[in-house]
Design an enzyme around this catalytic site. Structure first.
Site, short mmCIF file in Angstrom:
data_model
loop_
_atom_site.label_atom_id
_atom_site.label_comp_id
_atom_site.label_asym_id
_atom_site.label_seq_id
_atom_site.Cartn_x
_atom_site.Cartn_y
_atom_site.Cartn_z
N THR A 129 35.60 28.63 42.58
CA THR A 129 36.62 29.67 42.72
C THR A 129 38.00 29.07 43.01
OG1 THR A 129 34.88 31.05 43.63
CG2 THR A 129 37.13 31.82 43.95
N PRO A 131 42.40 30.15 43.68
CA PRO A 131 43.22 31.28 44.16
C PRO A 131 43.46 32.31 43.06
CG PRO A 131 44.13 29.20 44.95
CD PRO A 131 42.99 28.84 44.04
N GLY A 132 43.59 31.86 41.81
CA GLY A 132 43.91 32.79 40.72
C GLY A 132 42.72 33.36 39.99
N GLU A 247 20.20 31.22 42.43
CA GLU A 247 21.25 31.51 43.40
C GLU A 247 21.30 33.00 43.74
OE1 GLU A 247 23.78 28.08 41.24
OE2 GLU A 247 24.94 29.77 41.96
N GLY A 369 28.78 35.89 42.60
CA GLY A 369 29.09 36.87 41.55
C GLY A 369 29.05 38.25 42.17
C1 LIG Z 1 32.39 33.72 52.45
C2 LIG Z 1 32.55 33.32 51.01
C3 LIG Z 1 31.94 32.14 50.57
C4 LIG Z 1 32.13 31.72 49.25
N1 LIG Z 1 31.62 30.51 48.85
C5 LIG Z 1 31.98 30.01 47.64
C6 LIG Z 1 31.62 28.67 47.28
O1 LIG Z 1 30.94 27.95 48.02
N2 LIG Z 1 32.09 28.19 46.10
C7 LIG Z 1 32.83 28.94 45.24
O2 LIG Z 1 33.22 28.44 44.20
N3 LIG Z 1 33.17 30.22 45.55
C8 LIG Z 1 32.77 30.76 46.72
N4 LIG Z 1 33.12 32.04 47.07
C9 LIG Z 1 33.91 32.84 46.13
C10 LIG Z 1 33.18 34.01 45.51
O3 LIG Z 1 32.17 33.58 44.64
C11 LIG Z 1 34.23 34.89 44.85
O4 LIG Z 1 35.00 35.48 45.89
C12 LIG Z 1 33.64 35.96 43.95
O5 LIG Z 1 33.03 35.38 42.82
C13 LIG Z 1 34.70 36.98 43.49
O6 LIG Z 1 35.82 36.35 42.97
P1 LIG Z 1 37.29 36.77 43.50
O7 LIG Z 1 37.27 36.70 44.98
O8 LIG Z 1 38.29 35.95 42.79
O9 LIG Z 1 37.44 38.29 43.11
P2 LIG Z 1 37.96 38.87 41.71
O10 LIG Z 1 37.29 38.17 40.60
O11 LIG Z 1 39.44 38.93 41.74
O12 LIG Z 1 37.38 40.37 41.78
C14 LIG Z 1 38.04 41.42 42.50
C15 LIG Z 1 37.33 42.73 42.21
O13 LIG Z 1 37.38 43.01 40.82
C16 LIG Z 1 36.07 43.21 40.33
N5 LIG Z 1 35.92 42.71 38.96
C17 LIG Z 1 36.31 41.50 38.47
N6 LIG Z 1 35.95 41.38 37.19
C18 LIG Z 1 35.33 42.53 36.85
C19 LIG Z 1 34.70 43.01 35.66
N7 LIG Z 1 34.63 42.27 34.55
N8 LIG Z 1 34.13 44.24 35.68
C20 LIG Z 1 34.18 45.00 36.80
N9 LIG Z 1 34.75 44.60 37.95
C21 LIG Z 1 35.30 43.37 37.98
C22 LIG Z 1 35.14 42.44 41.25
O14 LIG Z 1 33.82 42.93 41.20
C23 LIG Z 1 35.83 42.69 42.58
O15 LIG Z 1 35.42 43.92 43.11
C24 LIG Z 1 32.90 32.51 48.36
C25 LIG Z 1 33.47 33.70 48.80
C26 LIG Z 1 33.31 34.10 50.11
C27 LIG Z 1 33.98 35.37 50.56
#
Ligand SMILES: Cc1cc2nc3c(=O)[nH]c(=O)nc-3n(C[C@H](O)[C@H](O)[C@H](O)COP(=O)(O)OP(=O)(O)OC[C@H]3O[C@@H](n4cnc5c(N)ncnc54)[C@H](O)[C@@H]3O)c2cc1C
Length: 384
Positions: A129, A131-132, A247, A369
């Protein structure tokens, strides 16, 4: 995995392992949970302790120092950790990274990393993941550009579990920045041997307070090409996708462990506390809410046990694993909310475990996811 009856996939050996793991966590993990929350990460010393007990290499081959057991043992570890009320120790990330390396690593990478992962010397992380971008993994901006026998890695990652403590980080980066999925590769960054790498904040979260979740920065970091997972560029996206069933199932397993613990906590409370001269347990509303929570738990447990059996038989498909993830986490959040309500004001106080279970549950619908993405994947499988 059951607290009550033994599921069909569990052997006598699984049961013995479950019993000893529960005792190990009661002695070595539970007494530390509060302190780990306060310091924002687990003690590094816990990793080799867990390794010695056999929790880091249960399902790794014996040739690397593992026990060569089936994934049922990993299911038991995940279940017992969350049942013990801990979400700080990054075991599941360790397990995921270990199995990436076992599945895709070259012989040299396996020899270099697997024994040290199993001994607890290496704490791994997986950094996808940014920031963008999170859900849309194909749009990552981090690049790994060839430079002689090295890559130069540049970009930033966010929300990385084990981010402060990890010394081996599997980074998803574009080796071909023009391409989408086919441009992604996974590269192992050994942080001790790397200039240009820095860690950002240990992020303040609403739950999972004992887990170090961080930003990571890569500024022209030199990484040997020998650290490209599997040795071939452009394989990263499919490598990530083919491990996802496990996972996602693990998130469902964690949900069952948490629901078992929450229900036990709540039953103790409603049997002891009185209002209007009767036990909370005697109000029809409490009884109905608890009956609903128990039903949600047992229906989820049956489905998750079925998924574990499919996994062990080698036929757990991706859409079914997505169902395990979204359903388990959804039920966990609903049960957490109803259980907390039965604690009244005490449920909102962090000195009560139910408050932590409630706060910890929320992220289960987001990471691995999001649940919306899981539903999209399930829907896609219905439309072929
Ligand atoms: C405590 C914690 C631990 C984590 N650990 C890891 C880690 O170890 N490694 C790592 O790489 N990441 C990690 N993550 C990141 C996590 O996998 C992401 O936060 C998650 O995949 C969502 O991505 P985003 O935060 O960018 O949200 P976004 O992708 O911006 O999504 C925002 C909202 O839009 C919705 N959305 C996006 N696309 C669609 C679509 N096509 N259809 C419908 N709705 C959609 C999403 O469901 C969500 O509700 C962690 C996150 C947290 C909070």
């Amino acid at each position: 995995m059951s607290a009550r009856t033994k599921p069909a996939w569990m052997s006598r050996e699984h049961e013995i392992f479950q019993d000893t793991t529960r005792k190990f966590f009661a002695a070595e993990l539970t007494p530390n949970i509060e302190r780990w929350r306060a310091q924002g990460m687990v003690d590094r010393a816990f990793w080799p302790k867990a390794a010695e007990f056999g929790l880091l290499g249960a399902t790794a081959p014996e040739e690397w120092g593992g026990a060569g057991a089936d994934r049922g043992y990993d299911v038991i570890i995940a279940y017992e950790q969350t049942r013990a009320g801990d979400t700080g120790w990054g075991w599941s990330v360790h397990n995921i990274c270990l199995h990436y390396i076992l599945a895709y690593g070259t012989a040299e990478q396996q020899a270099r990393w697997v024994p040290r992962l199993i001994s607890g010397e290496i704490i791994p992380a997986i950094a996808m993941t940014e920031p963008g971008t999170g859900s849309d993994l194909q749009s990552i901006q981090t690049t790994a550009i060839q430079d002689g026998s090295d890559y130069r890695l540049s970009g930033s990652k966010i929300f990385v579990s084990n981010g402060q403590s990890a010394n081996l980080i599997i980074v998803a980066a574009k080796t071909d920045p023009q391409a989408r999925a086919r441009g992604i590769s996974l590269i192992g960054v050994e942080t001790d041997a790397t200039g240009g790498f820095s860690r950002g904040r240990n992020l303040a979260k609403i739950g999972m307070k004992g887990q170090d979740t961080s930003e990571l920065f890569f500024d022209q970091v030199r990484v040997p090409r020998a650290n490209l997972l599997g040795g071939q560029e452009g394989r990263g996206f499919s490598q990530l996708m083919s491990q996802l069933a496990w996972e996602r199932l693990v998130i469902g397993v964690l949900a069952v462990g948490a629901m078992d613990a929450m229900l036990a906590e709540t039953l103790t409370h409603v049997r002891q506390r009185k209002a209007f001269d009767q036990r909370l347990m005697d109000f029809q509303n409490s009884r109905f809410k608890l009956a609903e929570a128990k039903t949600k738990l047992e229906v989820t447990r049956s489905f998750i046990d079925d998924c574990v059996a499919r996994l062990l038989a080698g036929n757990l498909d991706a859409p079914t694993a997505s169902m395990a993830k979204w359903w388990g986490s959804q039920m966990q959040c609903e049960v957490a909310d109803e259980c907390l309500q039965l604690f009244g004001g005490y449920g909102y106080m962090l000195e009560y475990p139910i408050a932590h279970f409630y706060a910890d549950a929320r992220v289960q619908k987001i990471f691995g996811g999001t649940n919306e993405i899981q539903k999209e994947l399930i829907a896609r499988s219905l439309d072929t």
